[in-house]
Design a protein around this motif. Structure first.
Motif, PDB file in Angstrom:
ATOM      1  N   SER A  94       0.845  -1.191   0.000  1.00  0.00           N
ATOM      2  CA  SER A  94       0.000   0.000   0.000  1.00  0.00           C
ATOM      3  C   SER A  94       0.885   1.247   0.000  1.00  0.00           C
ATOM      4  O   SER A  94       1.901   1.297  -0.705  1.00  0.00           O
ATOM      5  N   THR A 105      -2.329   6.633   2.648  1.00  0.00           N
ATOM      6  CA  THR A 105      -3.663   6.353   3.187  1.00  0.00           C
ATOM      7  C   THR A 105      -3.857   6.954   4.570  1.00  0.00           C
ATOM      8  O   THR A 105      -4.986   7.142   5.005  1.00  0.00           O
ATOM      9  N   GLY A 108      -6.602   2.375  -0.150  1.00  0.00           N
ATOM     10  CA  GLY A 108      -7.497   2.090   0.962  1.00  0.00           C
ATOM     11  C   GLY A 108      -8.281   0.811   0.730  1.00  0.00           C
ATOM     12  O   GLY A 108      -8.473  -0.003   1.656  1.00  0.00           O
ATOM     13  N   GLU A 115      -6.066  -2.170   1.400  1.00  0.00           N
ATOM     14  CA  GLU A 115      -5.875  -2.444   2.827  1.00  0.00           C
ATOM     15  C   GLU A 115      -7.075  -3.175   3.421  1.00  0.00           C
ATOM     16  O   GLU A 115      -6.915  -4.056   4.281  1.00  0.00           O
TER      17      GLU A 115
END
Length: 245
Positions: free
Chosen positions: A139, A143, A158, A161
């Protein structure tokens, strides 16, 4: 540590992805990795790995293609004889643009590469990965530190995740761990291509360890998670940021 393990890494020809491929191969895994367009960069990774006694195989793939991710997984499994490790590293970025001015096609493309392809590879792994496997999704620190102009990118990461969180719970009974690694500012072509020098100087100054991350810094976190020492870690987002949070 990974002798006999079969691994797939998306986006493995440059930057963080290349470092991950090289780390897994040094640890003994056989790796199939994807690249988008730069055939020479992919070939250089293969040559480097082979010179070090490892095994890597490059597959050219457009991850925005709806059928591409699953075809990759089938090809990799046939080439490797199974599947033990999946690292979703490939990502695309976009020109920073306010939400009010962002074309929906940009959003769709970023989500296709950064989120939908992750969903499709995890879905395949959930069906075919051997028990005790490892999944790591890459990621971004963005975020938790979002910036103006990068709405589609942040949205896609996002989503990634949250897919990690769900998959960790669903696959845990089979001993499969699923984690996210969120790099901070890492010294890659992508970082330099999307940020002016003054921005990189600023983020270096804000980082407690006082430097940009190196691709190997992130690859070593991934190496821990997919190796035997990472067996008790799942459902986590490890921020490899040099202390920037």
């Amino acid at each position: 540590m990974l002798e006999g393990k079969a691994a797939v890494v998306t986006g493995g020809s440059r930057g963080i992805g290349r470092a991950i491929v090289e780390r897994l191969c040094r640890d003994g895994a056989k790796v199939v990795f994807t690249y988008a367009t730069n055939e020479e960069a992919a070939a250089e990774v293969v040559r480097t790995v082979q010179a070090d006694g490892g095994h890597a195989h490059a597959v050219r793939l457009d991850l925005a293609d709806p059928g591409g991710p699953e075809q990759l997984m089938k090809t990799a499994e046939a080439h490797l004889g199974g599947l033990d490790i999946l690292v979703n590293n490939a990502a695309t970025v976009h020109t920073p643009t306010p939400l009010a001015e962002t074309d929906a096609a940009v959003f769709d493309n970023v989500m296709a590469v950064n989120a939908r392809s992750v969903f499709l590879t995890i879905r395949y792994a959930a069906r075919q990965m051997r028990d005790g496997g490892r999944i790591v999704n890459i990621s971004s620190l963005n975020t938790v530190r979002p910036a103006p102009g990068i709405g589609p990118y942040v949205a896609s990461k996002g989503a990634l995740e949250q897919l990690t969180a769900v998959a960790a719970r669903e696959l845990g009974p089979r001993g499969i761990t699923v984690n996210t690694v969120s790099p901070g500012a890492t010294d890659t072509e992508m970082l330099h291509g999307s940020n002016p020098p003054q921005a990189l100087q600023a983020v270096t100054g804000m980082t407690p360890l006082g430097r940009l991350g190196q691709p190997s810094d992130v690859a070593d976190v991934v190496g821990f998670l997919v190796g035997p020492d990472g067996r008790w870690v799942t459902g986590h987002n490890l921020r490899a940021t040099g202390g920037l949070a």
